[in-house]
Structures are given as C-alpha cells and as structure tokens.
Design an enzyme around this catalytic site. Structure first.
Site, PDB file in Angstrom:
ATOM      1  N   GLU A 144       0.841  -1.204   0.000  1.00 44.01           N
ATOM      2  CA  GLU A 144       0.000   0.000   0.000  1.00 44.01           C
ATOM      3  C   GLU A 144       0.873   1.250   0.000  1.00 44.01           C
ATOM      4  O   GLU A 144       1.983   1.216   0.507  1.00 44.01           O
ATOM      5  CB  GLU A 144      -0.855   0.023   1.287  1.00 44.01           C
ATOM      6  CG  GLU A 144      -1.632  -1.240   1.525  1.00 44.01           C
ATOM      7  CD  GLU A 144      -2.540  -1.162   2.748  1.00 44.01           C
ATOM      8  OE1 GLU A 144      -2.520  -0.131   3.455  1.00 44.01           O
ATOM      9  OE2 GLU A 144      -3.276  -2.129   2.980  1.00 44.01           O
TER      10      GLU A 144
ATOM     11  N   LYS B 157       2.139   4.546   1.641  1.00 44.64           N
ATOM     12  CA  LYS B 157       2.101   5.058   3.010  1.00 44.64           C
ATOM     13  C   LYS B 157       1.712   6.524   2.911  1.00 44.64           C
ATOM     14  O   LYS B 157       2.484   7.364   2.441  1.00 44.64           O
ATOM     15  CB  LYS B 157       3.450   4.902   3.704  1.00 44.64           C
ATOM     16  CG  LYS B 157       3.373   5.322   5.163  1.00 44.64           C
ATOM     17  CD  LYS B 157       4.624   4.958   5.922  1.00 44.64           C
ATOM     18  CE  LYS B 157       4.452   5.195   7.417  1.00 44.64           C
ATOM     19  NZ  LYS B 157       4.029   6.554   7.767  1.00 44.64           N
TER      20      LYS B 157
ATOM     21  N   ASP C   5       0.874  10.263   3.711  1.00 42.30           N
ATOM     22  CA  ASP C   5       1.483  11.208   4.646  1.00 42.30           C
ATOM     23  C   ASP C   5       0.412  12.149   5.182  1.00 42.30           C
ATOM     24  O   ASP C   5       0.314  13.299   4.772  1.00 42.30           O
ATOM     25  CB  ASP C   5       2.592  11.981   3.928  1.00 42.30           C
ATOM     26  CG  ASP C   5       3.515  12.642   4.918  1.00 42.30           C
ATOM     27  OD1 ASP C   5       3.358  12.399   6.132  1.00 42.30           O
ATOM     28  OD2 ASP C   5       4.395  13.412   4.479  1.00 42.30           O
TER      29      ASP C   5
ATOM     30  N   TYR D 279      -7.593   1.970   5.806  1.00 42.03           N
ATOM     31  CA  TYR D 279      -6.706   0.850   5.516  1.00 42.03           C
ATOM     32  C   TYR D 279      -6.635  -0.222   6.585  1.00 42.03           C
ATOM     33  O   TYR D 279      -5.889  -1.182   6.428  1.00 42.03           O
ATOM     34  CB  TYR D 279      -5.291   1.354   5.228  1.00 42.03           C
ATOM     35  CG  TYR D 279      -4.792   2.393   6.213  1.00 42.03           C
ATOM     36  CD1 TYR D 279      -4.616   2.079   7.558  1.00 42.03           C
ATOM     37  CD2 TYR D 279      -4.509   3.692   5.791  1.00 42.03           C
ATOM     38  CE1 TYR D 279      -4.178   3.026   8.464  1.00 42.03           C
ATOM     39  CE2 TYR D 279      -4.074   4.643   6.689  1.00 42.03           C
ATOM     40  CZ  TYR D 279      -3.907   4.308   8.029  1.00 42.03           C
ATOM     41  OH  TYR D 279      -3.487   5.243   8.919  1.00 42.03           O
TER      42      TYR D 279
ATOM     43  N   LYS E 247      10.296   3.527   3.922  1.00 42.06           N
ATOM     44  CA  LYS E 247      10.311   4.991   3.761  1.00 42.06           C
ATOM     45  C   LYS E 247      11.106   5.409   2.530  1.00 42.06           C
ATOM     46  O   LYS E 247      12.114   4.796   2.193  1.00 42.06           O
ATOM     47  CB  LYS E 247      10.914   5.650   5.011  1.00 42.06           C
ATOM     48  CG  LYS E 247      10.151   5.377   6.293  1.00 42.06           C
ATOM     49  CD  LYS E 247       8.740   5.921   6.241  1.00 42.06           C
ATOM     50  CE  LYS E 247       8.534   7.253   6.924  1.00 42.06           C
ATOM     51  NZ  LYS E 247       8.936   7.406   8.276  1.00 42.06           N
TER      52      LYS E 247
ATOM     53  N   CYS F 165       8.141  48.749  -2.660  1.00 40.04           N
ATOM     54  CA  CYS F 165       8.041  47.622  -3.592  1.00 40.04           C
ATOM     55  C   CYS F 165       9.279  47.593  -4.495  1.00 40.04           C
ATOM     56  O   CYS F 165       9.609  48.603  -5.123  1.00 40.04           O
ATOM     57  CB  CYS F 165       6.771  47.765  -4.436  1.00 40.04           C
ATOM     58  SG  CYS F 165       6.663  46.550  -5.756  1.00 40.04           S
TER      59      CYS F 165
ATOM     60  N   CYS G 296       7.893  48.503  -8.287  1.00 41.87           N
ATOM     61  CA  CYS G 296       7.364  49.799  -8.712  1.00 41.87           C
ATOM     62  C   CYS G 296       7.740  50.923  -7.742  1.00 41.87           C
ATOM     63  O   CYS G 296       7.437  52.088  -7.997  1.00 41.87           O
ATOM     64  CB  CYS G 296       5.842  49.732  -8.864  1.00 41.87           C
ATOM     65  SG  CYS G 296       4.988  49.560  -7.295  1.00 41.87           S
TER      66      CYS G 296
ATOM     67  N   CYS H  57       2.337  45.410  -1.608  1.00 40.73           N
ATOM     68  CA  CYS H  57       2.561  46.650  -2.350  1.00 40.73           C
ATOM     69  C   CYS H  57       1.175  47.256  -2.571  1.00 40.73           C
ATOM     70  O   CYS H  57       0.245  46.561  -2.986  1.00 40.73           O
ATOM     71  CB  CYS H  57       3.212  46.305  -3.688  1.00 40.73           C
ATOM     72  SG  CYS H  57       3.061  47.597  -4.916  1.00 40.73           S
TER      73      CYS H  57
ATOM     74  N   CYS I  17       0.806  48.061 -10.114  1.00 34.50           N
ATOM     75  CA  CYS I  17       2.200  47.596 -10.038  1.00 34.50           C
ATOM     76  C   CYS I  17       2.448  46.595 -11.171  1.00 34.50           C
ATOM     77  O   CYS I  17       1.701  45.628 -11.323  1.00 34.50           O
ATOM     78  CB  CYS I  17       2.441  46.938  -8.681  1.00 34.50           C
ATOM     79  SG  CYS I  17       4.054  46.140  -8.552  1.00 34.50           S
TER      80      CYS I  17
HETATM   81  S1  IVH Z   1      -1.489   0.461   8.800  1.00 33.52           S
HETATM   82  C1  IVH Z   1      -0.449  -1.597  12.554  1.00 33.52           C
HETATM   83  N1  IVH Z   1      -1.405   1.477   6.404  1.00 33.52           N
HETATM   84  O1  IVH Z   1       1.511   5.307   9.270  1.00 33.52           O
HETATM   85  C2  IVH Z   1      -0.590  -0.899  11.301  1.00 33.52           C
HETATM   86  N2  IVH Z   1      -0.747   2.849   8.236  1.00 33.52           N
HETATM   87  O2  IVH Z   1       3.789   4.644  11.077  1.00 33.52           O
HETATM   88  C3  IVH Z   1      -1.447   0.257  11.423  1.00 33.52           C
HETATM   89  N3  IVH Z   1      -0.126   5.125   7.596  1.00 33.52           N
HETATM   90  O3  IVH Z   1      -0.129   5.278  12.354  1.00 33.52           O
HETATM   91  C4  IVH Z   1      -1.293   1.206  10.349  1.00 33.52           C
HETATM   92  N4  IVH Z   1      -0.468   4.892   5.443  1.00 33.52           N
HETATM   93  O4  IVH Z   1      -1.136   6.747  10.486  1.00 33.52           O
HETATM   94  C5  IVH Z   1      -1.184   1.693   7.706  1.00 33.52           C
HETATM   95  N5  IVH Z   1      -1.412   2.262   4.216  1.00 33.52           N
HETATM   96  C6  IVH Z   1      -1.196   2.474   5.527  1.00 33.52           C
HETATM   97  C7  IVH Z   1      -0.754   3.709   6.027  1.00 33.52           C
HETATM   98  C8  IVH Z   1      -0.537   3.866   7.395  1.00 33.52           C
HETATM   99  C9  IVH Z   1      -0.101   5.724   6.414  1.00 33.52           C
HETATM  100  C10 IVH Z   1       0.259   5.778   8.881  1.00 33.52           C
HETATM  101  C11 IVH Z   1      -0.685   5.505  10.013  1.00 33.52           C
HETATM  102  C12 IVH Z   1       0.165   4.853  11.072  1.00 33.52           C
HETATM  103  C13 IVH Z   1       1.529   5.244  10.683  1.00 33.52           C
HETATM  104  C14 IVH Z   1       2.497   4.197  11.167  1.00 33.52           C
END
Ligand code: IVH
Length: 686
Positions: A116, A118, A120, A233, A323, A417, A420, A435, A440
């Site tokens: 999946e 991750k 942010d 998720y 990461k 400015c 101008c 400004c 301008c």
């Molecule tokens: S699963 C035990 N799936 O990452 C697993 N977490 O560092 C529970 N996060 O607290 C989380 N994308 O806020 C999972 N596809 C994803 C995610 C995800 C982002 C975040 C989530 C979690 C943190 C863990």
C-alpha cells in the site's frame, strides 16, 4: 404527514443527499444543481427537527456542516491500541523483514503480502456502532486519543452510515473501529495556501500540517471548509470479531463496499521481489500522485499468519513501512530576493547554493513572510536545512549555522516595492506585506501568468519568460492584449522564430472558447480559485449571470460566504476589469456556457485516438466531462464511443472489432452540442 411516512422520507432524503454529496465531493461530477440540492437539504432539516425524538440524527448529512465550538478536546481510549509501524530504509531491510517472518513461521515458502502507499497524513480512528459513525479520534499515544468527532463528521468522504453488504463476510458488525489517514490533496493544498497568502495568513508548511491543523480546530465549522479527504486501511476492535475475513485483501474489499474510500494503488504481492518492485514503482510515481505519500507499507495478507506473528513494542511483526529517501538537504543561502505576487503580496525567496534533493536540483526556497524569517532567524549567508515535499515549493526548515558576517541583522522585507517603488504596508492581522499599487507591473504580469495558466485559459507555449519579455517590450499590458498579438509584433522578441510565432497565435486562437469555469478562474478574482469558479459556473451558467450577480444572488450558494461574494461583486464593478472583459469579447473570446445538470453523456465512456485537428485532447476531455461522460485511455467492451483524429492507431482497429461506435471530429462536436451553429456562448458581454 404521518410519522411513519415522514421517517421513511427522512431515510430517502438522507440516501439521496449522500448520493449527491458523493457525486459532488468525491467524483466532482454533480447531477443536480445547487438550488435543487439546497431544496433537498432544507426538506430534510425541517423533517428532522419535527421528528427529532424518533430518529438518529448522527447518520444524517445535515450533521456535516460543523457544530458549536468546543472548549477543548476530550480524551478517548481506543478500544484496541493504534499500533505504529517499524521502518525499513533500504531494500535489504525489506528482505530481512521477509526473512524474519519466514524464520518465525518456520517456513521456506513465500509469504503473500498486500502493498500500500504510506499516506502522509494524520491517522484517525472511527468508531461505528451498528453501522453508524458514533465517534472519531486522533491516534494520540496509541492508547488514548483526542475526541475529534465533530471535525471528522465534516469530512464528506467519511461515511456517517456504513453501507450494508450482506453477501460478503463483511456484514456490518455491532461495533467496529475503522482506521485511516486523513489528508489534503496537493492541488487542494496549493489552493488553500494560495488563499491563505492572499488573505494575509501564514501558509501551512505542507499538506500534512494543513490536515493536522484542520483536524485540531475547536470550531468544526472551520474544519468543514477545509478540503480534507481520507483513505481507510485497517480495522481495530470489532464485535463480532469478523473472523470471516481470511485475508487483509478481503477486508479491503469489504471496506470499499461499506462505503469507505480505499486507496486505488493497493495491490497484492506474492513475494518480497514483488514488494520491492512495487516500492520502486511508487518511488517513481510518487510525484504524479494527487496526494503526498512518504513510503509504502508491506502487510502480511493472511489474518491467520498475522495473529501467529503478533506484535512487538507497539509495532506488528507482520507489517513494515518502507520509507522514501530523505527529502531534506543542507546548503547555504546566497541571497534573498523579493517576489511580488498577483495580489501584491511580497514573498521573500532564498536563493541557495544548488543542492540535489530526492533527485531534483533545488536552488530557491520560499521564506513565506517576515514572521517566518523571524521565527527561523534567517540571514543571508546562513547554512540551512532545505526540504522538498512532492511538488510543493521547497522551503527552509531551519538554520543550522550563521556565519560571522551575516549574524548582525535578520533579513527584513523592504518598505518599498522592489518593482514599482510604491509603499509597502502590512495590514492589521495579516502576516503578509503588500505593495499598495494596484497598477504595479509585477501584479499585472503575475495576473497575466495566472490568466494563461493550466487551470485558466490553458494557453500552450506561453511560458513565464515569454510573458515577462512581452510585458517588458510593452506589447501586452493586460490579459486581453494577448488576443491582439500579431506575427509582426512578435517578431522583435528573442528566440521567437516564424514557427514559434505561428504556433503561439494558433494556441491563442484555440483558447478562445474556454469552459466558463476556467475563464472565471483565469480572471484571478480574489478568493475565487478553481473550486469556487466551478461552483459559480455550474450555478449561474453564463458569464453574464455571474457578472450581474449581486451579493444577494451569490450568498445562498453553498461555499460562497460574504468574503467571496464581496470580492466577486467588487471585481465586476471595477471599470478596468469591465474594460478588459469588453476587450476580450471584441477579440472573440467566448466562454462556453456551463451545464448546470449533467447532460446526455452521463456514464458514457470515450476513448480518443489519433491526432485531433479541430480541438485539443484536453478540450475534448473537458467537453465530455462537462456533459457527465468520462475519458479512458484504452478501448474495452465497456467503451461507448471512440473519437478518431488523423492517423489513428490500433485503438481504431480494436473499436471496430468490438463494434464500438466510432466518431470523427465533426460528429463528436455534433453529439456534444459544440457544432458551430449551436455553440453556446457566455451571453451578451463576451
Ligand atoms: S497500517 C499496525 N497502512 O503510518 C498498522 N498505516 O507509522 C497500522 N499510515 O499510524 C497502520 N499509510 O497513520 C497503515 N497504508 C497504511 C498507512 C498507514 C499511512 C500511517 C498511520 C500509522 C503510521 C504508522
């Protein structure tokens, strides 16, 4: 109305409004107009008020607008802990994660995974009782979070009521915790920050901070205005325990059926090689996603294997976060320059010794405003950490060293400015310096850039440098001048050969019939970004209607508050703006009327192939989408029409094989009502 009938009607209205919310907020493809929507909403509110004692208000879409401000957030224990994920920073670490699992399971066989993105954003926990959203909280310390129910309710993508799915293992349990990530998409983030800067507020550092800040509002009416979205998720506690799911993959299917948004890039991987391939692919695609991700997550698919592996120090042994490489680097500030924006805001920009961050050379970073400079204590000559996140403008995280010569004084935004020479002021309660001169040249030039930009008139081949050059040569001084350019006039410009000039004039010509919403956006009215422009176009249909709309006409529209209404009416009262509109009209610019209700192409799928001569692909896509259809890249059984230009490829063969209706460009214009005779234009003014 009899009580039973009324309650049935309440249910009906809720389903209907939820359906239209989904079309509007998630699919960006409404089927009904705002007044029709308001009408349904008003009927529901009235019925709910009347039968308040007999119905559950929690599952109602009327609850999404935000509620009275809180004093503080309460703490809530999660029913089961919200775990975190162990990290992997290299492919070797992914391999050892897999080896450890095999060792623990005492097997040589490949383990199946789900991979999946991750996301942010901000992790949240949603509690549903008998399918109704009862509460929601932040992760907190993993055991206890903050109760942000009021705020989460405002997020349209979060179902207030789960949809039932009796045929699958996922019949709705009595009680369930659903976990997901709340985020703000990159486009919405840019628009939100643009707005904040224009309003003189401090911009958010990145989409994640914007999402976090929006979720932590004590006044949920503010949260309701923020473009928050969610992907779900995972599941926490559930009663009954949903042992019907054998795999995470099955659970994800149920999540989607229940009505939760599930990320479309989630896949199954049969072994670690496929996980690594996925991670590489997402690393490459990261920048093209419409939201930020900071890695990928690998999860064991089998629920049974998961329980055998268990958890260690608050992280499950069955999952790992991979990461992406750091997006920060160290460099020095060589100079600080001031940029003057479209609304006159002065933005300090650091010019730095070029440095590579996640594969891209970075040499400029925004310093936002004087407050940020003071807070981060920034001087020319400082050694700094720079950060790049997605395609957001790089920014300076902090200073890590100030050289002796630069240590005397902080950088200060000038009093006049730099473009101008007019006075620069800082309005009360605003972080920005502005400004004061509306004429301008910097503001005018930025306005022209905005006018031609992708979201606006979308004029190909008209980049920043060329606009600046034309502006400096005095051949354009407002957006309308672009349509009066001639080949001779262009000939004096640098690097402007005959071919480039011809191409530019032809893209200008092609841009003369923009969709109304793009035209409105292009005008650069304050507080009127892409979304508000779309709302205006859909609600008012023609340019004339928008130009003539009074504040009383504008205010009833969902999403238009007094500030936006005020700036729209002020804009169309300003004589110089009306002159520009008149000039555009004389040049033949005719915005195409917006269809307030999706037209005859609703649900139809189009494929475009070959070189289109009469309109661009983008234009064709806009026309199709404005009529409720969609465009796909490959021909399948479910394709409804294939539009062909010259030299079509294999798609035409496939269309013929599958007996799909093939249209040439003329026919396409005809069925979409864009033929020259019946082309709808933006009314009298243009
Ligand atoms: S699963 C035990 N799936 O990452 C697993 N977490 O560092 C529970 N996060 O607290 C989380 N994308 O806020 C999972 N596809 C994803 C995610 C995800 C982002 C975040 C989530 C979690 C943190 C863990």
């Amino acid at each position: 109305m009899e009580e039973k009938t009324a309650i049935k009607r309440i249910e009906e209205l809720r389903d209907l409004i939820n359906y239209h919310n989904r079309r509007y907020y998630q699919l960006d493809d409404p089927e009904i107009s705002d007044p029709e929507y308001d009408h349904l909403m008003r009927e529901l509110i009235a019925l709910e008020n009347q039968y308040a004692g007999h119905i559950d208000i929690n599952a109602s879409p009327t609850q999404r607008v935000g509620a009275a401000p809180l004093e503080k957030f309460d703490s809530v224990p999660h029913l089961s802990p919200m775990l975190s994920l162990a990290n992997a920073f290299s492919e070797e670490e992914i391999l050892s994660f897999n080896e450890r699992i095999k060792r623990l399971l005492d097997t040589q066989e490949d383990v199946s995974y789900v991979v999946e993105p991750k996301l942010d954003g901000i992790g949240v926990n949603l509690v549903y009782e008998k399918g109704i959203l009862k509460s929601g909280s932040t992760r907190g310390d993993g055991a206890i979070g903050e109760d942000i129910t009021q705020n989460l309710r405002t997020i349209h993508a979060i179902p207030l009521k789960m949809k039932s799915a009796p045929a699958i293992a996922g019949a709705i349990p009595d009680l369930i915790e659903i976990r997901g990530e709340v985020y703000i998409g990159t486009d919405a983030f840019k628009e939100l920050n643009g707005q904040r800067i224009a309003d003189g507020n401090n911009p958010f550092a990145n989409p994640r901070n914007a999402a976090a800040g929006s979720l932590r509002q004590l006044d949920s009416r503010i949260t309701a205005k923020r473009p928050l979205a969610i992907f779900c998720y995972a599941m926490g506690f559930a009663d009954p325990d949903l042992s019907g799911f054998r795999t995470h993959w099955e659970f994800l299917q149920a999540l989607a059926v229940w009505g939760f948004p599930v990320n479309p890039h989630i896949r199954r991987a049969e072994n670690t090689e496929e996980c690594i391939a996925y991670h590489r692919e997402m690393t490459a695609r990261r920048e093209t996603l419409p939201y930020e991700i900071d890695g990928t997550v690998i999860k064991v698919d089998s629920i049974d294997i998961r329980s055998r592996l268990g958890t260690v120090s608050r992280s499950p042994r069955w999952a790992i976060a991979c990461k992406f490489a750091a997006t920060q680097a160290i460099t020095t500030i060589e100079d600080i320059v001031i940029q003057v924006g479209r609304t006159g805001v002065l933005t300090p920009v650091a010019e730095m010794k070029p440095v590579r961050i996640a594969g891209v050379m970075v040499s400029r970073a925004t310093l936002h405003n004087q407050d940020e400079i003071n807070k981060k204590s920034i001087h020319i000559g400082d050694t700094v950490i720079v950060q790049r996140a997605g395609d957001v403008i790089p920014e300076i995280v902090r200073t890590i060293g100030t050289s002796a010569e630069s240590s005397e004084s902080l950088f200060r935004i000038p009093d006049t400015c730099p473009v101008c020479g007019s006075r620069v002021i800082r309005l009360k309660d605003e972080a920005a310096h502005r400004c004061i001169n509306i004429d301008c040249p910097a503001q005018i030039r930025e306005n022209i850039k905005h006018f031609v930009s992708r979201g606006g008139m979308d004029i190909e081949g008209l980049g920043e440098k060329l606009i600046s050059q034309m502006f400096e040569h005095g051949i354009i001084s407002d957006p309308a001048d672009l349509y009066y350019l001639t080949k001779d006039g262009l000939a004096n410009l640098e690097r402007m050969g005959d071919v480039s000039a011809r191409n530019l004039l032809s893209s200008l010509e092609k841009s003369k019939t923009p969709p109304l919403e793009k035209f409105i956006f292009a005008l650069g009215i304050r507080h009127t970004g892409e979304h508000v422009s779309k709302v205006l176009a859909r609600r008012f249909g023609t340019l004339d209607n928008i130009v003539n709309a009074s504040e009383e006409d504008l205010l009833p529209v969902k999403e238009i508050g007094p500030e936006i209404a005020g700036s729209i009416t002020t804009f169309f009262r300003e004589p110089s703006n009306l002159r520009t509109l008149e000039k555009l009209k004389k040049a033949g610019v005719k915005p195409v009327e917006s269809h307030t209700v999706s037209g005859g192409l609703s649900g139809k799928t189009f494929v475009l192939t070959g070189t289109l001569q009469k309109f661009s692909r983008n234009r064709a896509k806009e026309i199709i989408e404005s009529l409720g259809g969609n465009v796909s890249s490959s021909v399948t059984k479910s394709t409804d029409y294939v539009v062909v230009g010259t030299s079509p490829g294999s798609k035409l063969d496939k269309a013929r094989r599958l007996d799909i209706l093939v249209l040439d460009e003329e026919e396409f214009l005809e069925i979409t009502g864009q033929g020259t005779e019946n082309q709808k234009s933006g009314g009298n003014l243009l």
